[in-house]
Structures are given as structure tokens and as C-alpha cells.
Motif scaffolding. Structure first.
Motif, mmCIF file in Angstrom:
data_model
loop_
_atom_site.group_PDB
_atom_site.id
_atom_site.type_symbol
_atom_site.label_atom_id
_atom_site.label_comp_id
_atom_site.label_asym_id
_atom_site.label_seq_id
_atom_site.Cartn_x
_atom_site.Cartn_y
_atom_site.Cartn_z
ATOM 1 N N ARG A 263 13.145 0.182 16.653
ATOM 2 C CA ARG A 263 13.051 1.523 17.238
ATOM 3 C C ARG A 263 13.168 2.609 16.179
ATOM 4 N NH1 ARG A 263 16.266 2.510 22.487
ATOM 5 N NH2 ARG A 263 14.393 3.671 22.982
ATOM 6 N N GLN A 264 13.770 2.286 15.038
ATOM 7 C CA GLN A 264 13.977 3.296 14.013
ATOM 8 C C GLN A 264 13.138 3.114 12.752
ATOM 9 O OE1 GLN A 264 17.522 1.861 14.569
ATOM 10 N NE2 GLN A 264 18.167 3.331 16.079
ATOM 11 N N LEU A 265 12.576 1.918 12.538
ATOM 12 C CA LEU A 265 11.833 1.647 11.303
ATOM 13 C C LEU A 265 10.435 1.122 11.561
ATOM 14 C CD1 LEU A 265 14.393 -0.162 8.959
ATOM 15 C CD2 LEU A 265 13.471 2.126 8.699
ATOM 16 N N ALA A 266 9.540 1.521 10.671
ATOM 17 C CA ALA A 266 8.190 0.964 10.650
ATOM 18 C C ALA A 266 7.954 0.379 9.268
ATOM 19 C CB ALA A 266 7.147 2.037 10.948
ATOM 20 N N GLY A 267 7.240 -0.737 9.216
ATOM 21 C CA GLY A 267 6.883 -1.327 7.943
ATOM 22 C C GLY A 267 5.678 -0.615 7.359
ATOM 23 N N LEU A 268 5.617 -0.546 6.055
ATOM 24 C CA LEU A 268 4.513 0.094 5.349
ATOM 25 C C LEU A 268 3.994 -0.868 4.301
ATOM 26 C CD1 LEU A 268 2.833 2.665 4.640
ATOM 27 C CD2 LEU A 268 4.660 3.252 3.035
ATOM 28 N N GLU A 269 2.683 -1.077 4.286
ATOM 29 C CA GLU A 269 2.062 -1.931 3.282
ATOM 30 C C GLU A 269 0.836 -1.203 2.753
ATOM 31 O OE1 GLU A 269 1.942 -6.222 4.026
ATOM 32 O OE2 GLU A 269 -0.202 -6.072 3.627
ATOM 33 N N ILE A 270 0.777 -1.026 1.456
ATOM 34 C CA ILE A 270 -0.343 -0.350 0.803
ATOM 35 C C ILE A 270 -0.965 -1.349 -0.160
ATOM 36 C CG2 ILE A 270 -1.060 1.584 -0.643
ATOM 37 C CD1 ILE A 270 1.512 3.048 0.335
ATOM 38 N N ALA A 271 -2.180 -1.769 0.126
ATOM 39 C CA ALA A 271 -2.866 -2.768 -0.705
ATOM 40 C C ALA A 271 -3.931 -2.089 -1.564
ATOM 41 C CB ALA A 271 -3.506 -3.837 0.168
ATOM 42 N N THR A 272 -3.879 -2.403 -2.868
ATOM 43 C CA THR A 272 -4.859 -1.885 -3.813
ATOM 44 C C THR A 272 -5.542 -3.058 -4.508
ATOM 45 O OG1 THR A 272 -3.391 -1.788 -5.731
ATOM 46 C CG2 THR A 272 -3.361 0.115 -4.246
ATOM 47 N N ASN A 273 -6.466 -2.751 -5.379
ATOM 48 C CA ASN A 273 -7.144 -3.790 -6.163
ATOM 49 C C ASN A 273 -6.168 -4.521 -7.083
ATOM 50 O OD1 ASN A 273 -9.604 -3.008 -5.068
ATOM 51 N ND2 ASN A 273 -9.956 -1.522 -6.694
ATOM 52 N N ARG A 274 -5.076 -3.847 -7.497
ATOM 53 C CA ARG A 274 -4.146 -4.411 -8.469
ATOM 54 C C ARG A 274 -2.838 -4.931 -7.886
ATOM 55 N NH1 ARG A 274 -2.645 0.158 -11.843
ATOM 56 N NH2 ARG A 274 -3.437 1.421 -10.183
ATOM 57 N N SER A 275 -2.409 -4.367 -6.744
ATOM 58 C CA SER A 275 -1.071 -4.684 -6.254
ATOM 59 C C SER A 275 -0.946 -4.405 -4.764
ATOM 60 C CB SER A 275 -0.054 -3.837 -7.024
ATOM 61 O OG SER A 275 1.248 -4.254 -6.765
ATOM 62 N N VAL A 276 0.164 -4.880 -4.184
ATOM 63 C CA VAL A 276 0.520 -4.568 -2.803
ATOM 64 C C VAL A 276 1.918 -3.959 -2.835
ATOM 65 C CG1 VAL A 276 0.958 -5.471 -0.499
ATOM 66 C CG2 VAL A 276 -0.891 -6.441 -1.869
ATOM 67 N N TYR A 277 2.054 -2.781 -2.268
ATOM 68 C CA TYR A 277 3.326 -2.075 -2.202
ATOM 69 C C TYR A 277 3.871 -2.235 -0.787
ATOM 70 C CZ TYR A 277 1.269 -0.076 -6.366
ATOM 71 O OH TYR A 277 0.656 0.075 -7.590
ATOM 72 N N ILE A 278 5.097 -2.731 -0.661
ATOM 73 C CA ILE A 278 5.693 -3.008 0.638
ATOM 74 C C ILE A 278 6.952 -2.166 0.778
ATOM 75 C CG2 ILE A 278 6.754 -4.780 2.084
ATOM 76 C CD1 ILE A 278 4.931 -6.795 0.649
ATOM 77 N N GLY A 279 7.099 -1.543 1.944
ATOM 78 C CA GLY A 279 8.267 -0.711 2.163
ATOM 79 C C GLY A 279 8.503 -0.455 3.631
#
Length: 97
Positions: free
Chosen positions: A55-71
Motif C-alpha cells: 500500500r505504501q511502496l511501488a517497485g521501480l525498474e529502469i532497463a537500459t542497453n547497459r544496465s538495469v536499475y532496481i529500486g
């Protein structure tokens, strides 16, 4: 507009970052100067994923050609604003679950 997020920086470590979206770029700026700043432009971006974790958090994933950022992002009012910014800047590269 800047948002506070937690970004995974190690196996069991997360750190506070500021997320800023604009000019077809995503800026991830650390709260602590010991960590690296990331600038992701539209050409290297594959997708952005947002998924509700609780209820308070959402996952974030940003995928690029070089890396995946997870938060994670605090949901309250931020999730709608962030989603609209991502859609405005990157269109169909946003995946919302």
C-alpha cells in the motif's frame, strides 16, 4: 520535479537517490556523494517498469542497453505524477502493473 527513491546498490543494500525526469532523460542523483550519479537518455532506455509492492511502496525498474536499475518509490501522491512524467517523456516505454 524531483522525487526521493531507494535504489539497489548492492546485494542487500539500498541507498537514497533523487529521481528527476525531463528533456528525454532520467537523472538518478545520490543523496550520498560516495555513490555514482546516473543519467539515462531516451536512446539507451529499453523500458521503465512500475509495479505495486504494498500500500505504501511501488517497485521501480529502469532497463537500459547497459544496465538495469532496481529500486522503490513511496506510493502516496508520487506514483501518479511520476507515471505521467514517464509517459510524457518516454511514451510506450512505461510498463505499469
Amino acid at each position: 520535479m524531483t522525487f526521493d527513491i531507494k535504489l539497489k546498490v548492492g546485494f542487500f543494500k539500498t541507498r537514497g537517490y533523487c529521481l528527476t525526469v525531463g528533456h528525454k532523460q532520467i537523472f538518478l542523483t545520490p543523496h550520498d556523494a560516495d555513490y555514482e550519479e546516473y543519467i539515462i537518455n531516451d536512446k539507451e532506455l529499453i523500458y521503465i517498469g512500475i509495479s505495486k509492492k504494498s500500500r505504501q511502496l511501488a517497485g521501480l525498474e529502469i532497463a537500459t542497453n547497459r544496465s538495469v536499475y532496481i529500486g522503490s518509490i513511496a506510493i502516496h501522491k508520487n506514483i501518479g505524477i511520476i507515471s505521467r512524467l514517464f509517459i510524457r517523456e518516454f511514451g510506450n516505454k512505461l510498463i505499469f502493473q
